[in-house]
Design an enzyme around this catalytic site. Structure first.
Site, PDB file in Angstrom:
ATOM      1  CD  GLU A  25     -10.209  47.523 -66.337  1.00  0.00           C
ATOM      2  OE1 GLU A  25      -9.526  48.386 -65.739  1.00  0.00           O
ATOM      3  OE2 GLU A  25      -9.777  46.420 -66.688  1.00  0.00           O
ATOM      4  CE  LYS A 159      -4.340  43.890 -66.296  1.00  0.00           C
ATOM      5  NZ  LYS A 159      -5.244  44.245 -67.378  1.00  0.00           N
TER       6      LYS A 159
END
Ligand code: PSU
Ligand code: MN
Length: 310
Positions: A25, A159
């Protein structure tokens, strides 16, 4: 009509020859860290993929064209241009139409990888279910994209600012196998143990590649998650991280930040509160994941080649 997705010659050749390719990404580069650390990180991630024996394919939107495999000047632009948009899967059609620049989130990079036939993707940690989901309904498109696109996602968990339990529940509901890489517990991004068990553990890149291969041979849609804990030597103290997360979530609420700005804001506050420790560990573990992803991709390529012969 102009090409919507442009695959770099090296990546195209590797795919044609059945060689290992790993998609990366670019949001983490554009919106996750300052220039020029971010450019160095982008190059280091590509290098880690090569060390692991695969061809890197960083995904971004440059002037309205999706690129799979970036030149140094594309990377420079994504890393330094302040007008680069944070592009999730649903943003891609608009960015292409408007001919804007975009850095792809995990969701967008996975969506594109799936379209061009790349089977493995690596990042630091994926998005997921936010802790305030009951008030905000905030669930990252990363999860829905992994559930529908046949790509194996190598990451160090979700996360830390998210709710890990709920994210795992969501992945289970959507039929995404979550494999702990040489671990029985799901990692927590900057530290090794989120407190949530994983259903399955795999011991090697080959075992992960076998599970991928069987899932798709069964005709099932969607991807898998390989959760690779940060190496012990690099892990941060959970209390230090959780204190910083509490402060970051408080500031988020105070400022009323919503939507796509949430994740970059929270990570930025963590970097500040920990005096750069989360940034340094985040970069190092992303490199580890890129290396492991390359090994998984290599084993998967070998299995595919064997299938096509027999
Ligand atoms: N790393 C960063 N900042 C980010 C992200 C990663 O330092 O913003 C991105 C990843 O690209 C991930 C995305 O896919 O956040 C998830 O964002 P959201 O929660 O808005 O779906
Ligand atoms: Mn969101």
């Amino acid at each position: 009509m102009r090409e919507l997705i442009r695959v770099a010659p090296e990546v195209r050749a590797a795919l044609r020859e059945g060689k290992a390719v790993v998609a990366l990404e670019s949001t983490l580069v554009a919106h996750g860290m300052p220039y020029p650390t971010n450019l160095k990180t982008a190059l280091a991630l590509e290098e880690a993929v090569r060390e692991g024996g695969a061809v890197p394919a960083t995904v971004a939107v440059v002037g309205g064209q999706v690129k799979v495999g970036l030149s140094e000047s594309d990377l420079e632009l994504i890393a330094s241009d302040p007008d680069v948009y944070k592009a999730s899967q649903h943003d891609l059609p608009v960015l292409i139409t408007k001919r804007w620049h975009g850095a792809t989130t995990a969701a967008a990079a996975i969506a594109v990888a799936g379209r061009v036939g790349i089977s493995v993707f690596a990042t630091g940690a994926i998005g997921g279910v936010h802790r305030d989901v009951m008030e905000t309904l905030d669930v990252s498109t990363d999860l829905t994209e992994i559930a529908r696109t046949p790509v194996c996602v190598v990451c160090s968990g979700v996360k830390t600012v998210l709710d890990t339990d709920w994210t795992l529940e969501y992945l289970e509901t959507r039929g995404v196998p979550v494999l702990g890489y040489q671990t029985d517990v799901f990692p927590a991004f900057y530290y090794r143990d989120s407190g949530c068990p994983v259903d399955y553990r795999v011991e090697s890149p080959l075992e992960a590649a076998r599970v991928m291969s069987v899932k798709w041979a069964l005709g099932f849609t969607g991807g898998l998650v390989v959760a690779n804990p940060v190496p012990e030597a690099l892990e941060l103290d959970p209390d230090l991280v959780e204190d910083a997360v509490d402060e970051a979530l408080y500031e988020l609420e105070e400022r009323g930040i919503r939507g796509k700005a949430v994740t970059p804001f929270l990570l930025q506050v963590l970097h500040e509160k920990t005096e750069g420790a989360t940034l340094r560990t985040g970069v190092a573990l992303a490199e580890e994941n890129a290396r492991l992803a390359a090994r998984v991709a290599s084993e998967f390529a070998r299995l595919q080649a064997a299938r096509s012969i027999s």
